[in-house]
Design an enzyme around this catalytic site. Sequence first.
Site, short mmCIF file in Angstrom:
data_model
loop_
_atom_site.label_atom_id
_atom_site.label_comp_id
_atom_site.label_asym_id
_atom_site.label_seq_id
_atom_site.Cartn_x
_atom_site.Cartn_y
_atom_site.Cartn_z
CB CYS A 22 18.63 50.06 97.85
SG CYS A 22 17.85 51.17 99.04
CG ASP A 460 47.38 28.36 74.49
OD1 ASP A 460 48.06 29.39 74.39
OD2 ASP A 460 47.50 27.54 75.42
#
Length: 509
Positions: A22, A460
């Site tokens: 499970c 950046d």
Amino acid sequence: MSRDSRFDGQFITAVRTTGIYCRPSCPALTPKAENVRFFPTSAAAQASGYRACRRCLPDAVPGSPEWNVRADLAARAMRLISDGVVEREGVPGLAQRLGYSERQLGRVLTAELGAGPLALARAHRAHSARLLIEMSELPLTDVAFAAGFSSVRQFNDTIREVFATTPSRLRAAATAARRRAGPPAAAASTGTRLTLRLPFRAPFDAAGALRFLAERAVPGVEHVSAQSDTAEGTTAHGTAPPDTASLDTAVSYARTLRLPHGTGVVRLTPADGHVRCDLRLHDVRDLGSAVARVRRLLDLDADPVAIIATLRTDPALAPLVTTTPGIRVPGAVDGPELVLRAMLGQQVSVAAARTAIARLAAELGERLPPGDEDDPDLLFPTPAAVAEHAGELLRGPRRRVEAIRAVAGLLAGGELDVHVGRDADELRAELLAAPGIGPWTADYVLMRVLGAPDVLLAGDLALRRGAAAVGITSDQLGPRAQAWRPWRSYAGRYLWCASAGADSTGRTA
């Protein structure tokens, strides 16, 4: 057991007395602790003789975030197995892509994941087969081969072993469920159409992910639908630039796909607890590959709780994290395409990059057969086409154009191989050795193609503006970011969001 859904996909629980495995959040009666076994993968549980729980469907969960965080041999192998490499190229092809012998690869995967490459691929095939059985009208014989099985007998045996039922019974149950749900949607004019539910770990900033993709959407290749689908600046094929209103009200994203066996079109629509995935495939053998790629595109296997816990400790980031929990770092569906788009986005704004890429796609892209009215119908150009025609179509400095043409040639010839199974350090070195690719572009490719979670694009401009907006100077950024490990890619996304009020001149292709 706490039944915490955050751990679904990260490990498997199995019960000795029932022979069932499970997901950790399964709502079934809690077994005694002495009867529970833990496995790193469903393949390991299957290899030990356990079958999947019919109640919690343990394979229908987000993938493990470990494959991106670890980025070791086992993790890179799992990414390639999910992309269907074993079905297409066998274990020898997988080993060759990873740069290891078959024997060594088998030893590592068995030690790390509890199963070898064939067992892991078998679990992947079983999941793909179940999707095709339940979501399509294909004859079961066709499902067997489409899912990658070598024979119908192997297909039937695997379904019985994993799901404790037969393919025909799975099909009958799914057909009855669809009839109860209502009439089916109109079929696409070409290809096989499937509708899937892609799970994710909450929280999920779906609006932010759609906005990121919408800002960079290439007309014809991609299409973003706004809430009313009539917002000014949007059309059926996304041929006009997206305006602020349409970005803020985006509800679905669609794009064309170039897949191993053919082409496809996908539309992704975030919903409550899942992302609806409408797929149209030329060849259903590409189902597993398509699903793996669009999951990476939306970063659906991320662990937002762990990311939030780390980034919230920084007082500068804490307000951003609280305002927008569950931010994602969108990935890529095609490595070579992302490399070329990143190069076209160097030193220019997002809007300017989008214009240049759109011109290239319109001239060199391949048209798909007609599909639904709102579907994009243009494939992004192949590296070979870009290498041959870049000099005629691209504008700008000759040196830059020649660099793009040269890299396209390397991609087309295989000298530069960009795929999800690459080692990050090796790929970065190869990218930096290519003409016209610097640290920003190389790191951007690692972040989006490999899903590297700990990349900080410190150079950046938009990221630096965002850092300044929250009180972090350029000199402080590098040292401050050490506390954000291993989630610096996500911190960068928060800083990009913080810079959104300024003009978008950062190199964020």
